[in-house]
Design an enzyme around this catalytic site. Structure first.
Site, PDB file in Angstrom:
ATOM      1  N   ASN A 156       0.868  -1.178   0.000  1.00  0.00           N
ATOM      2  CA  ASN A 156       0.000   0.000   0.000  1.00  0.00           C
ATOM      3  C   ASN A 156       0.904   1.227   0.000  1.00  0.00           C
ATOM      4  O   ASN A 156       1.514   1.548   1.019  1.00  0.00           O
ATOM      5  CB  ASN A 156      -0.894  -0.040   1.248  1.00  0.00           C
ATOM      6  CG  ASN A 156      -1.751   1.200   1.386  1.00  0.00           C
ATOM      7  OD1 ASN A 156      -1.805   2.039   0.486  1.00  0.00           O
ATOM      8  ND2 ASN A 156      -2.439   1.307   2.512  1.00  0.00           N
TER       9      ASN A 156
ATOM     10  N   SER B 121       3.696  -2.222  10.402  1.00  0.00           N
ATOM     11  CA  SER B 121       5.151  -2.217  10.606  1.00  0.00           C
ATOM     12  C   SER B 121       5.813  -3.537  10.202  1.00  0.00           C
ATOM     13  O   SER B 121       6.755  -3.993  10.855  1.00  0.00           O
ATOM     14  CB  SER B 121       5.493  -1.849  12.055  1.00  0.00           C
ATOM     15  OG  SER B 121       5.024  -0.539  12.358  1.00  0.00           O
TER      16      SER B 121
ATOM     17  N   GLU C 137      -6.762   4.382   8.102  1.00  0.00           N
ATOM     18  CA  GLU C 137      -6.522   5.804   7.821  1.00  0.00           C
ATOM     19  C   GLU C 137      -7.773   6.428   7.208  1.00  0.00           C
ATOM     20  O   GLU C 137      -8.089   7.587   7.476  1.00  0.00           O
ATOM     21  CB  GLU C 137      -5.281   5.961   6.923  1.00  0.00           C
ATOM     22  CG  GLU C 137      -4.010   5.710   7.740  1.00  0.00           C
ATOM     23  CD  GLU C 137      -2.805   5.228   6.949  1.00  0.00           C
ATOM     24  OE1 GLU C 137      -2.812   5.309   5.703  1.00  0.00           O
ATOM     25  OE2 GLU C 137      -1.849   4.751   7.594  1.00  0.00           O
TER      26      GLU C 137
HETATM   27  P1  13P Z   1       3.165   0.249   7.705  1.00  0.00           P
HETATM   28  O1  13P Z   1       3.700  -1.021   7.079  1.00  0.00           O
HETATM   29  O2  13P Z   1       3.900   1.482   7.215  1.00  0.00           O
HETATM   30  O3  13P Z   1       3.060   0.151   9.174  1.00  0.00           O
HETATM   31  O4  13P Z   1       1.662   0.432   7.142  1.00  0.00           O
HETATM   32  C1  13P Z   1       0.778  -0.637   7.212  1.00  0.00           C
HETATM   33  C2  13P Z   1      -0.432  -0.291   6.462  1.00  0.00           C
HETATM   34  O5  13P Z   1      -1.203   0.576   6.844  1.00  0.00           O
HETATM   35  C3  13P Z   1      -0.707  -1.013   5.199  1.00  0.00           C
HETATM   36  O6  13P Z   1      -1.984  -0.774   4.736  1.00  0.00           O
END
Ligand code: 13P
Length: 260
Positions: free
Chosen positions: A9, A213, A96
């Site tokens: 993503n 993460s 988000e």
């Molecule tokens: P991170 O891997 O940057 O923590 O983001 C995860 C995410 O929101 C994928 O949709």
């Protein structure tokens, strides 16, 4: 055996030119890993350019959202129907979007159904926030989000749906959930909810990913878990070497798991 999935993503990163260049660099690096479903999700603006760069390869292109109405007075939105033929997947319900855009469970459900009827595979993101995690509400929150997202989704469509457990407190924080936490939520909550709704057989066919993460140095522990079918990756998907490493680890660990 469920085919593992690694989805990148890209969020609001990379211009159209940068996305196309990145896709052309990434493709030869991940092309050979055909045992893994490899997906990249650029911004809406870059979808066409990235789809063009990936054309003819096994790498799939996903939108980061998909509106449920086919068209209408929805300034800033892009419909699932408009994505048909450009993207093969659409992420829906990302935390988000839930946090910043007021995405609700009801709208996530409408989007899942719109995606399915536009021949897109929905990647449905669910996950609790830190306060809910600390109050031990994870199963209630995540189970509720799964039920709401899948309301009136036919059993026959479920093998086309991908779910992603992304605890909000682990996204972009560097504080990844342990493999044990991810396995418990994915197995005992998400898959168990699917079993209640659709029966054990279908629940065993649906791919469920972990996100939050995920990096090359913590990836193996997740892929060693039979319940976890892959990863939805933010930050580490923006780097060719890191994303390739994640795909390679998924290919290796899942092949090892299927032989044991
Ligand atoms: P991170 O891997 O940057 O923590 O983001 C995860 C995410 O929101 C994928 O949709």
């Amino acid at each position: 055996m469920r085919v593992p999935v690694i989805a990148g993503n890209w969020k609001m990163h990379k211009s159209v030119a940068e996305s196309a260049t990145f896709a052309r660099e990434l493709l030869p690096s991940i092309a050979a890993y055909e045992s893994v479903e490899r997906i990249v999700a650029p911004t809406f603006l870059a979808l066409t350019a990235v789809a063009e760069a990936m054309r003819g390869s096994g790498v799939r292109v996903s939108a980061q959202d998909a509106h449920f109405e086919p068209q209408g007075a929805y300034t800033s939105q892009v419909s699932a129907a408009m994505l048909k033929g450009i993207a093969s997947h659409a992420i829906v319900g990302h935390s988000e979007c839930r946090a910043w855009l007021g995405e609700t469970d009801e709208r996530v459900n409408l989007k899942v159904k719109a995606a399915l009827s536009s021949d897109l595979t929905p990647i449905v993101a669910v996950g609790e926030n830190l306060q809910q995690y600390e109050a031990s509400e994870t199963f209630d929150v995540v189970g509720g989000q799964v039920r709401a997202a899948l309301q009136d989704v036919e059993a026959a469509d479920m093998c086309r749906v991908i779910l992603a457990y992304e605890p909000v407190w682990a996204i972009g924080t560097g504080r990844n959930a342990s493999a044990e936490i991810a396995r418990n939520v994915i197995g005992d909550c998400v898959r168990a909810t699917l079993a209640e709704l659709y029966g054990a057989g279908i629940s065993q066919q649906v791919r469920i990913l972990y996100g939050g993460s995920v990096k090359p140095d913590n990836m193996s522990q997740y892929m060693a878990e039979q319940e976890i079918d892959g990863a939805l990756v933010g930050g580490a998907s923006l780097d060719v070497e890191d994303f390739t490493a994640l795909v390679a680890i998924a290919a290796r660990e899942k092949a090892a798991g299927s032989n044991s």
